[in-house]
Design an enzyme around this catalytic site. Structure first.
Site, PDB file in Angstrom:
ATOM      1  CG  LEU A  19     -42.344  -2.019  76.807  1.00 51.09           C
ATOM      2  CD1 LEU A  19     -42.320  -3.460  76.313  1.00 51.09           C
ATOM      3  CD2 LEU A  19     -43.686  -1.373  76.491  1.00 51.09           C
ATOM      4  N   GLY A  20     -40.687  -0.842  80.992  1.00 52.56           N
ATOM      5  CA  GLY A  20     -40.578  -1.002  82.436  1.00 52.56           C
ATOM      6  C   GLY A  20     -39.181  -1.419  82.817  1.00 52.56           C
ATOM      7  CB  ALA A  21     -36.835  -0.758  84.996  1.00 48.04           C
ATOM      8  N   GLY A  23     -35.374  -5.704  88.738  1.00 49.61           N
ATOM      9  CA  GLY A  23     -34.104  -5.900  89.409  1.00 49.61           C
ATOM     10  C   GLY A  23     -32.993  -6.358  88.488  1.00 49.61           C
ATOM     11  N   GLY A  25     -32.878  -5.605  85.020  1.00 50.37           N
ATOM     12  CA  GLY A  25     -32.636  -4.756  83.871  1.00 50.37           C
ATOM     13  C   GLY A  25     -33.884  -4.021  83.434  1.00 50.37           C
ATOM     14  CB  VAL A  27     -38.548  -4.544  79.370  1.00 53.91           C
ATOM     15  CG1 VAL A  27     -39.148  -5.217  78.132  1.00 53.91           C
ATOM     16  CG2 VAL A  27     -38.073  -5.595  80.353  1.00 53.91           C
ATOM     17  CE  LYS A  42     -34.786  -8.304  82.203  1.00 54.29           C
ATOM     18  NZ  LYS A  42     -35.584  -7.211  82.752  1.00 54.29           N
ATOM     19  CG  ASP A 136     -39.327 -14.545  90.471  1.00 52.39           C
ATOM     20  OD1 ASP A 136     -39.880 -14.520  91.587  1.00 52.39           O
ATOM     21  OD2 ASP A 136     -38.947 -13.524  89.874  1.00 52.39           O
TER      22      ASP A 136
END
Length: 496
Positions: A19-21, A23, A25, A27, A42, A136
């Site tokens: 799905l994505g990455a 800083g 890790g 997913v 994740k 965050d």
């Protein structure tokens, strides 16, 4: 970090696709080992989690966050360790994050932005009241689920991060490393000695709301130093003056909401995220009385049954060591106090106040930091007559921000007050401040002085910087301010 491929089995989960990455890790979308369900899986980067103590802390903190059950917070299902690889599984949300929507379509309508703000505020306040701080908040961590027909999109907050775990176990802030998203970070997050509380999340939520309204973060920059300078020093921007927002007809009523949320002194901010959302709702209602935003309900632990599935692109959560204080909603938006903004003695390694600097071969100790003012030659400790008088000009910093300066100097000796320095920002709201000039040293090549804030300091910040003045052959005065960690501020002044 181990990269997974489609069809691969990890911790019992069958990987569907990446799905994505980020800083921390990567997913993956993965099928649950036993249930007919897709989860977000994740894997944390081993470079952050190679220590046994960190791994133990992470698993413990994930247990705490898994107890957060709220419609506006992504659900944590499970966590574990597989061949020294930490992983966490969470609710999968079918949709996009707010950052993706902003990149594709630009600023959102005021109504949609207020609704997203209000939903995120519910989740944040619930987490705060449960003792969890996000740290965050940003558009990339707000997930917008695709709604069923005739329903609103779901709004879910994710990625509470593991920054606090890493800082506590590795001492990252003590070594000058910050795990924050600089465009949205509260000023106090740059101070390693500050005890963060819910108001840091309020500030970040305000920055996020500004981005939703205008299509860009409140302070421009490409480096950490530039963003830090904005959060610490630059006047709070007005969203209604951003060209894209102005063309879209954004009401100036939202300017006060942003000014309230982004107060540099956290005591001037809303006491809760719901208080910020309520202010935004009132601003929206003032320009759209026919379609007011429904009043917000207090956070509850409602079941998530019946809700649509939601997409996830996030990291695990983080729990603060002490519970956040219970908070209430104000009945009005107070104007931010124009009190002096004092940044505590050390901001971060990149912005630390220099305790002592060497100028023209003379060691000058900063009085603000508990040292003493000395001169190499006690017989040469009087301000030379050529410096006395009134000087005016402009100075600028490495980021390109400029200030008009009026400097008045009179006779005096080292350690004495010898004049005043007035600075007016050449941007934003034209804020200005005045400080007293304390002579620190005299040499054959120049003089140095220390600023001390005056009673009418306005929005000055006590930085402990040292300023060097040097007479130039053409009769002008070279101005160089150093010791603030953001590079030298320089300019040329001319006698009036």
């Amino acid at each position: 970090m181990q990269e997974l491929t489609s069809g691969q089995v990890f911790a019992g989960y069958i990987v569907q696709r990446r799905l994505g990455a980020g800083g921390m890790g990567s997913v993956y979308l993965a099928r649950h080992p036993r249930l007919p369900r897709l989860d977000a899986l994740k894997l944390l980067d081993r470079s952050w989690t190679g220590d046994d103590d960190i791994r133990a802390r992470f698993l413990c903190e994930a247990d705490h966050v898994a107890r957060l059950q709220h419609p506006n917070i992504v659900t944590v299902y499970d966590r574990g360790r597989e061949d020294d690889q930490l992983w966490i599984s969470m609710e999968y949300i079918d949709g996009d994050d707010a950052a993706t929507v902003l990149r594709a379509h630009g600023a959102l309508s005021a109504g949609r932005a207020v609704r997203i703000l209000s939903e995120v505020a519910k989740g944040l306040d619930f987490a705060h009241e449960s003792g969890v701080l996000h740290r965050d908040v940003k558009p990339a961590n707000i997930l917008l689920g695709r709604p069923p027909r005739d329903q609103d999109e779901s709004v879910v907050l994710t990625d509470f991060g593991i920054a606090k775990v890493l800082e506590d176990t590795q001492g990252l802030t003590r070594t000058g490393i910050l795990l924050v998203s600089f465009p949205y970070a509260a000023p106090e997050q740059f101070d390693p000695e500050a005890d963060l509380d819910a108001r840091a999340d309020v500030y970040s939520l305000g920055c996020t709301f500004y981005h939703l309204l205008t299509g860009s973060p409140p302070y421009a920059g490409t480096t950490p130093q530039q963003f830090m300078h904005g959060h610490l020093y630059v006047p709070i921007p007005r969203p209604s003056r951003v060209p894209a927002a102005r063309e879209a007809g954004l009401s100036p009523a939202f300017d006060e909401v942003i000014e309230y949320a982004l107060a540099k002194d956290r005591g001037d901010r809303p006491p809760s995220c719901r208080a910020l959302a309520a202010a935004a709702q009132r601003a929206l209602a003032s320009v759209s009385p026919i379609q007011p935003v429904p009043a917000m309900q207090p956070p509850t632990q409602r079941s998530r049954s019946g809700q649509s599935s939601r997409a996830f692109t996030a990291a695990p959560h983080e729990v603060i060591s002490q519970r956040a204080q219970a908070i209430s909603t104000p009945v009005h938006i107070p104007r931010p106090r124009r009190s002096m903004l004092v940044i505590l003695s050390a901001i971060i390694a990149a912005c630390a106040v220099v305790a002592g600097v060497t100028v023209a071969g003379i060691k000058v100790f900063d009085v603000v930091n508990g040292g003493e003012t000395t001169a190499a030659d006690p017989s040469a400790d009087v301000l030379p007559g050529g410096y006395a008088g009134t000087w005016a000009g402009s100075i600028s910093d490495p980021v390109g921000l400029s200030f008009d300066v009026l400097l008045t100097l009179r006779a005096g000796r080292v350690g004495e007050e010898v004049g005043t320095l007035s600075q007016t920002a050449k941007f934003g709201s034209k804020d200005g401040c005045e400080s007293r000039v304390l002579l620190k040293s005299v040499s054959s090549t120049g003089v140095t002085f220390q600023e001390r804030l005056s009673g009418n300091a306005g929005k000055c910040v006590e930085t402990g910087a040292t300023t060097t003045l040097e007479l130039v052959a053409d009769g002008s005065l070279g101005f160089r301010m150093s010791g603030i960690g953001l590079g030298e501020i320089t300019g040329t002044l001319h006698r009036q």
